[in-house]
Design an enzyme around this catalytic site. Structure first.
Site, short mmCIF file in Angstrom:
data_model
loop_
_atom_site.label_atom_id
_atom_site.label_comp_id
_atom_site.label_asym_id
_atom_site.label_seq_id
_atom_site.Cartn_x
_atom_site.Cartn_y
_atom_site.Cartn_z
N HIS A 375 0.48 -1.23 0.12
CA HIS A 375 -0.23 0.11 -0.51
C HIS A 375 0.85 1.49 -0.13
O HIS A 375 0.25 2.08 0.11
CB HIS A 375 -0.64 -0.24 1.28
CG HIS A 375 -2.00 -0.66 0.93
ND1 HIS A 375 -3.36 -1.04 0.51
CD2 HIS A 375 -2.63 -1.97 1.75
CE1 HIS A 375 -4.13 -1.12 0.59
NE2 HIS A 375 -3.26 -2.93 0.97
N LYS A 566 -7.90 14.94 4.58
CA LYS A 566 -6.20 13.32 3.96
C LYS A 566 -6.08 14.03 5.29
O LYS A 566 -6.26 14.66 5.79
CB LYS A 566 -6.36 13.20 3.40
CG LYS A 566 -5.04 14.91 2.61
CD LYS A 566 -4.38 14.75 1.15
CE LYS A 566 -5.84 14.03 0.07
NZ LYS A 566 -4.99 13.94 -1.56
N ARG A 567 -4.95 12.17 5.57
CA ARG A 567 -4.02 12.25 6.23
C ARG A 567 -3.00 13.76 5.86
O ARG A 567 -3.25 14.16 5.36
CB ARG A 567 -3.27 11.27 6.59
CG ARG A 567 -4.56 10.07 7.28
CD ARG A 567 -3.89 10.87 8.84
NE ARG A 567 -2.69 10.37 9.75
CZ ARG A 567 -2.68 9.48 10.78
NH1 ARG A 567 -3.55 8.96 11.44
NH2 ARG A 567 -1.66 9.92 11.07
N LYS A 572 1.73 14.77 0.86
CA LYS A 572 0.31 15.67 0.16
C LYS A 572 0.43 16.85 0.20
O LYS A 572 -0.36 17.23 -1.24
CB LYS A 572 -0.24 15.04 0.84
CG LYS A 572 -1.11 13.14 1.39
CD LYS A 572 -2.26 12.58 2.59
CE LYS A 572 -1.79 11.32 2.42
NZ LYS A 572 -2.71 10.62 1.62
N THR A 674 -8.23 7.47 -2.06
CA THR A 674 -8.99 6.61 -2.45
C THR A 674 -10.27 7.65 -2.10
O THR A 674 -11.77 8.30 -2.24
CB THR A 674 -9.62 5.60 -1.04
OG1 THR A 674 -9.16 5.70 -0.23
CG2 THR A 674 -9.45 4.48 -1.53
N LYS A 678 -13.74 9.34 -3.90
CA LYS A 678 -15.21 9.53 -3.14
C LYS A 678 -15.74 11.26 -3.13
O LYS A 678 -16.54 11.26 -3.53
CB LYS A 678 -15.15 9.42 -1.62
CG LYS A 678 -14.81 7.89 -0.62
CD LYS A 678 -13.73 7.54 0.44
CE LYS A 678 -14.11 6.83 0.29
NZ LYS A 678 -12.63 6.94 1.91
C1 GLS Z 1 -2.34 4.11 2.19
C2 GLS Z 1 -1.43 4.97 0.79
O1 GLS Z 1 -1.11 6.36 1.28
C3 GLS Z 1 -3.36 5.41 -0.37
O2 GLS Z 1 -2.75 5.82 -1.83
C4 GLS Z 1 -3.61 4.43 -0.22
O3 GLS Z 1 -5.27 4.88 -0.57
C5 GLS Z 1 -4.34 3.57 0.90
C6 GLS Z 1 -5.16 2.14 0.44
O4 GLS Z 1 -4.56 1.68 -0.36
O5 GLS Z 1 -3.54 2.89 1.71
N1 GLS Z 1 -1.30 3.80 2.24
C7 GLS Z 1 -1.04 3.08 3.22
O6 GLS Z 1 -0.41 2.97 4.77
N2 GLS Z 1 -1.84 4.30 4.23
C8 GLS Z 1 -2.68 4.42 3.46
O7 GLS Z 1 -4.07 5.13 3.64
#
Ligand code: GLS
Length: 840
Positions: A375, A566-567, A572, A674, A678
């Site tokens: 991920h 988002k975080r 980002k 994601t 949305k």
């Molecule tokens: C993450 C990625 O940073 C995101 O881009 C991704 O959409 C998500 C789900 O696959 O996984 N990996 C991570 O460690 N945190 C995330 O949100």
């Protein structure tokens, strides 16, 4: 009979369906019964939470027939099942979602209304189970929803953290963390199953012994500590189907038999202390997203939930009378990132040490069972455990990993003779400096399938992070682009848009999101566009009301709502968004009559508590907000808002209200994203880089309906290779320089030139995420956004087309792909019959 075993003489118990009817009248009666009999309250003293609980139990009762029938069907048929192992499940509130899935949202609303209560307030009352950090945890939750909806036999396994992701408060512009006591008033959705507890060993040493039965040498692990895992089950009902699967979360408790010596010798205190130590294991979720912290407790959490889950699967097989050598036929286990990667060694250990399998047989089962999803590409997120720590907590696993490694390295030697660099690069043990176990390598070797989460990300995995593994096992690699559930993120969170869409194309799109394409036929219908625009406006008005109440700021719902939620992370680039705001502010200061499209900039997101730079970015947003929102020259044309405590509940309010979604990570850094999906589903346009799933979103919605800017991934690599110098951009771009200078000179810190120094100097001297390189392209693109927004009718067309073309990003599509390519699991229809429990 033992209290935790089914009794031998099975009685006939018939549960009539008359108390779980779905009519408004029945719902009302059940609600009142539950208030009285379960909450033990009458109206005069009942709290809002009592009413919420009464409604939650009313709904849960209506899930149970489906849930038990599903379990019974799966047991009876011995079906092949997906086990989704994840350290995080960011479920969000259950009540509204379950009402939607049951198809009784309106009935429940009416019932509660007729009783004189505020239905929305009851929904709002639910403490959300925030058992995840961000995208990764929420993805797991979306996948559970889709698996249930598609009738895929499945179970989610994770950790029942007593404290989930912290609540965020903002004090003097800074993030302040508050523990998330989500279980404080009880959790009506879970059922504890202490009778299915298992034990997990930790620490100690190993020894060999002669197995009398097989006359073979075997290894025994003598642990220093044993912890009990208690499962808590939550039903996951699919949308308008009879399938209700299970989320099984493990909670740690002291093993009863443990430290009896201390107890018997009168050291009652030490025996009780042990209980506290054991329970610490599942106390709290680590609040870092994409950054690895090598803490012993965290490794403890990983082995704990993985071991509990694997033992549970073995018990399920045993109960169904299926021999263990069919483990891989019965279960397809998905590892959600490397957090559960210890499963490779643990499954080997269970099969060999506890069930007398030989290595080769155990290895074959392990590889056939496990699959791994990566991920993130960020190097700081890669899990690597120091051998000292690892061996102390998991001595047996370390031995097994050494053995896997020696066989694996032999395989590489055969295929790439003499390539020692390759051996070093690929080894499960990192030998440079303090030696480490590389969890991603363990996952790759122990799995039959490896995937990334968006097309670009999967390519970069093959070219970069997992390149050697790709060269060795090309057949293991595939892409599975993420998706999100339209049930929660459209139907539940955007009822007005849902109603409009359904009035035009029927409700088939809720299960078949590709059907949204039918909306394209209405793009030229002026009346439809007017309704679409009005709905967006009304939702923005609601968010404006919320902002007024939460932040005391007046914002104009007619202004462009530009949202980044988002975080908070440097990659980002929330601070790139801020540089744009400051640029607009500078333009106004230079010429107060400059023509500016009114915008409201909205931010939301948590920073990891130990991530100073992310916290400083939050402080910067709030400081810029203070100055910009209160400067009379601005004349309310731009507003900046930081909304605190961004979570699933809140996200549902935010996505539908956006005009513009900010997806501005540096190309090559965001695995998928994601939130981008949305927002777009709810008719927001995107400004974004060619990163993660943005690439595919743009492909789907069409380049002309997407605001693209910034360097591409190859350009990023090239720029870094040639030697990136941020000063060059600063010195040659007056607007960029002015924006940075205003921060540096104390323009947002009452003249304090120190406060944002760390941020400014990181940008000027390092700028790992190339904000300065992408600045001009971003600002130009934003100017284009402002121009486009002025033609409201045209903007609405783009908004409709964005929703209409988001079919691909349903998590149903993702799950179908996993089922077909990796899991080979087929849907099993659940027939609802008059439920007869046992005997009969
Ligand atoms: C993450 C990625 O940073 C995101 O881009 C991704 O959409 C998500 C789900 O696959 O996984 N990996 C991570 O460690 N945190 C995330 O949100």
């Amino acid at each position: 009979t033992a209290p935790n075993q089914p009794i031998e003489c099975v009685p006939t118990i018939v549960v009539e369906d008359d108390r779980t009817g779905l009519s408004v009248e029945t719902l009302k009666r059940a609600f009142q019964d539950n208030l009285f009999y379960i909450q033990g309250k009458f109206a005069k003293i009942a709290t809002q939470n009592d009413y919420y609980m009464a409604l939650a139990y009313t709904v849960r009762d209506r899930l149970l027939r489906r849930w038990l029938t599903t379990a019974e069907t799966y047991t009876h048929q011995g079906v092949r099942t997906v086990a989704y192992l994840s350290a995080e499940f960011l479920m969000g509130p259950h009540l509204g979602n379950n009402l939607i899935s049951l198809g009784i949202y309106d009935e429940a609303k009416q019932a509660i209304g007729e009783l004189g209560l505020d239905f929305d307030a009851l929904l709002e009352q639910e403490e959300e189970p925030g058992l995840g950090n961000g995208g990764l945890g929420r993805l797991a939750a979306c996948y559970l929803d889709s698996m249930a909806t598609l009738d895929i036999p499945s179970i989610g396994y994770g950790i029942r953290y007593e404290f989930g992701i912290f609540d965020q408060d903002i004090r003097d512009g800074w993030q302040f963390e508050i523990t998330d006591k989500w279980l404080r008033y009880g959790n009506p959705w879970e059922i504890a199953r202490p009778e299915w507890s298992v034990e997990v060993k930790l620490g100690g040493h190993t020894e060999t012994y002669m197995d009398e039965m097989t006359s073979r040498q075997r290894v025994r692990w003598v642990p220093a500590e044993v912890v009990m895992g208690i499962p808590y089950d939550t039903p996951i009902l699919g949308y308008k189907t009879n399938t209700a699967t299970t989320l099984r979360l493990w909670s740690a408790a002291a093993a009863e038999s443990f430290d009896f010596a201390a107890f018997n010798s009168g050291d009652y205190f030490r025996a009780v202390l042990q209980k506290t130590v054991s329970e610490t294991l599942t106390k709290v979720l680590y609040p870092n997203d994409e950054s690895f912290q090598g803490k012993k407790l965290r490794l403890g959490q990983q082995i704990f939930f993985v071991s509990c889950s694997l033992q549970d699967m073995i018990l399920i097989l045993t109960r169904q009378g299926i021999p263990l050598d069919q483990f891989h036929e019965k279960f397809a286990i998905q590892l959600n990132d490397t957090h559960p990667a210890i499963a490779v060694a643990e499954l080997m250990r269970l099969l060999m040490d506890e069930h007398a399998f030989e290595w080769d047989a155990a290895w074959s089962i392990t590889q056939k069972t496990l699959a791994y999803t990566n991920h993130t590409l960020l190097p700081e997120a890669l899990e690597r455990w120091g051998l000292g720590l690892f061996g102390t907590l998991l001595p047996r696993h370390l031995e097994i990993i050494y053995e896997i490694n020696s066989r694996f390295l032999e395989e590489i030697r055969l295929k790439f003779p003499g390539d020692n660099d390759r051996l070093n690069r690929m080894s499960l043990i990192d030998e440079a400096g303090e030696r480490h176990v590389r969890m991603a390598h363990l996952a790759c070797v122990g799995s039959h399938a490896i995937n990334g989460v968006a097309a670009l990300h999967s390519e970069l995995l093959k070219q970069d992070v997992l390149r050697d593994f790709y060269e060795l096992y090309p057949e293991k690699f595939s892409n599975k682009t993420n998706g999100v559930t339209p049930r929660r993120f459209m139907v539940l969170s955007n009822p007005r848009l849902t109603k409009l869409i359904t009035s035009k194309i029927g409700d088939g799109w809720i299960k078949h999101l590709d059907d949204l394409r039918k909306l394209e036929a209405f793009v030229e219908d002026a009346d439809f566009r007017q309704q679409w625009r009005q709905i967006k406006f009304d939702i923005k008005q609601d968010l404006a009301d919320y902002i007024k109440q939460a932040n005391g700021i007046d914002v104009d719902p007619a202004s462009l709502f530009d949202i980044q939620a988002k975080r908070i992370h440097e990659y980002k680039r929330q601070h790139l968004d801020v540089l744009h705001i400051i640029t607009l502010y500078n333009r106004i200061k230079a010429n107060p009559d400059v023509d500016i499209t009114p915008r409201t900039f909205i931010f939301g997101g948590k920073a990891a508590p130990g991530y100073y730079m992310a916290k400083l970015i939050i402080k910067l947003v709030n400081s810029v907000a203070d100055v910009v929102n209160n400067d009379p020259d601005v004349r309310d044309r731009i507003k900046v808002v930081f909304l605190k405590d961004y979570n699933v509940k809140f996200a549902q309010r935010v996505y539908p209200a956006a005009d513009l979604s900010e997806q501005i990570s540096l190309a090559g850094k965001e695995a998928s994203g994601t939130g981008n999906m949305k927002f777009s589903m709810n008719g927001s346009l995107t400004i974004g880089t060619l990163d993660g799933a943005n690439v595919e979103i743009r492909e789907e919605v069409g380049a002309e309906n997407f605001f693209l800017f910034g360097l591409t991934t190859p350009e990023v690599y090239a720029l870094k290779a040639q030697g990136y110098n941020p000063w060059q951009y600063y010195n040659s771009n007056p607007e960029l320089k002015a924006a940075i200078d205003r921060i540096a000179s104390g323009g947002f810190s009452n003249g304090d030139t120190n406060l944002f120094n760390a941020l400014v100097s990181t940008l000027l001297y390092k700028d790992d995420y190339l904000l300065l390189a992408d600045y001009q392209s971003y600002v130009d693109c934003q100017d284009g956004v402002s121009r486009a927004y002025r033609d409201q009718d045209h903007w609405t067309r783009l908004s409709i087309l964005n929703s209409a073309r988001m079919g691909k990003f349903s998590s149903d599509r993702s799950i179908r792909e996993y089922c077909k390519d990796i899991w080979h699991v087929k849907p099993v229809a659940i027939e609802l019959k008059e439920y007869v429990q046992a005997g009969a």
